[in-house]
Design a protein around this motif. Structure first.
Motif, mmCIF file in Angstrom:
data_model
loop_
_atom_site.group_PDB
_atom_site.id
_atom_site.type_symbol
_atom_site.label_atom_id
_atom_site.label_comp_id
_atom_site.label_asym_id
_atom_site.label_seq_id
_atom_site.Cartn_x
_atom_site.Cartn_y
_atom_site.Cartn_z
ATOM 1 N N THR A 4 0.834 -1.267 -0.056
ATOM 2 C CA THR A 4 0.026 0.368 0.114
ATOM 3 C C THR A 4 0.890 0.870 -0.273
ATOM 4 O O THR A 4 1.843 1.703 0.409
ATOM 5 C CB THR A 4 -0.640 0.276 1.330
ATOM 6 O OG1 THR A 4 -1.971 -1.404 1.184
ATOM 7 C CG2 THR A 4 -2.070 1.284 1.059
ATOM 8 N N ASP A 131 -7.899 7.576 -1.573
ATOM 9 C CA ASP A 131 -8.041 7.567 -0.275
ATOM 10 C C ASP A 131 -7.002 6.387 -0.197
ATOM 11 O O ASP A 131 -6.727 5.458 0.879
ATOM 12 C CB ASP A 131 -8.700 6.879 0.315
ATOM 13 C CG ASP A 131 -10.639 6.377 -0.309
ATOM 14 O OD1 ASP A 131 -11.377 6.990 -0.551
ATOM 15 O OD2 ASP A 131 -9.986 5.242 -0.564
ATOM 16 N N ARG A 132 -6.722 5.098 -1.289
ATOM 17 C CA ARG A 132 -6.248 4.066 -1.323
ATOM 18 C C ARG A 132 -5.285 3.508 -2.267
ATOM 19 O O ARG A 132 -5.983 3.407 -3.348
ATOM 20 C CB ARG A 132 -6.851 3.287 -0.710
ATOM 21 C CG ARG A 132 -6.010 1.386 -0.568
ATOM 22 C CD ARG A 132 -6.757 0.328 0.495
ATOM 23 N NE ARG A 132 -6.459 -0.370 0.922
ATOM 24 C CZ ARG A 132 -5.814 -1.432 0.456
ATOM 25 N NH1 ARG A 132 -5.939 -1.893 -0.300
ATOM 26 N NH2 ARG A 132 -5.075 -2.561 0.712
ATOM 27 N N SER A 134 -2.963 0.761 -4.279
ATOM 28 C CA SER A 134 -2.329 -0.968 -3.586
ATOM 29 C C SER A 134 -1.726 -1.171 -4.759
ATOM 30 O O SER A 134 -2.667 -1.187 -5.676
ATOM 31 C CB SER A 134 -3.045 -1.294 -2.831
ATOM 32 O OG SER A 134 -3.537 -1.839 -3.276
#
Length: 195
Positions: A4, A131-132, A134
């Motif tokens: 991440t 917001d993420r 990965s």
């Protein structure tokens, strides 16, 4: 295996830029609503605006489920797969919004894209705030060779022309309202804002 990341760094940005296709997934809040997954891939239609912001051009030619879901809840995931080179799958989970043609931000955002990517049939620009971020292994993703973009989509809408595009959208099912009954593309379609 997977990692991440706090941001889309230069290495991830270069990976994104090399991929000829990406996928967009959205869903309504309703548990019995339809999840939508769409491939995207016209060259020059995706831009990484900064370390947490990605945008892509949304063209006519299909339903407007992504726009409907974003208007309802904003949830979106973008995914890129490496079909050559090291096996990698990259996902950006975030919040998205459609920026329509009459939005004052539209012309400025359009400036982030390759000018040759613009054309008749452009409905909106989808703006995604991550917001993420990965990645994961792409061990099961096959090797595939990219030959070229298909020109059929561009040619079709260029023939139709900007003057007929709003009528085209109004005549299509599931453009103003999604397959689950959610408001989607505002019709009649606004003319393009002046640059």
């Amino acid at each position: 295996m997977g990692k991440t990341y706090e941001r889309i760094d230069d290495r991830l940005r270069a990976f994104i830029d090399r991929q000829p296709v990406f996928f967009v997934a959205t869903a309504p809040l309703s548990g019995d609503g339809h999840v939508n997954l769409s491939p995207k891939g016209r060259s020059g239609t995706l831009a990484v605006l900064d370390e947490l912001t990605v945008a892509y051009l949304d063209f006519g030619g299909s339903h407007a489920e992504t726009i409907a879901h974003l208007r309802e809840n904003g949830r979106i995931t973008l995914m890129w797969c490496a079909f050559d080179g090291p096996p990698t799958v990259l996902r950006v989970h975030g919040r998205g919004e459609p920026v329509f043609r009459d939005d004052p931000r539209f012309a400025e955002l359009l400036g982030h894209f390759d000018p040759s990517a613009d054309g008749a049939g452009l409905r909106a620009i989808v703006l995604v705030r991550a917001d993420r971020v990965s990645d994961s292994c792409g061990y099961a993703v096959p090797f595939m060779d990219y030959r070229s973009d298909r020109e059929i989509h561009r040619q079709y809408f260029d023939r139709k022309g900007e003057e007929n595009f709003s009528a085209y959208c109004e005549g299509k099912d599931h453009v103003a309202v999604s397959i689950d009954g959610l408001p989607s593309l505002p019709l009649p379609l606004s003319p393009r804002t002046a640059v």
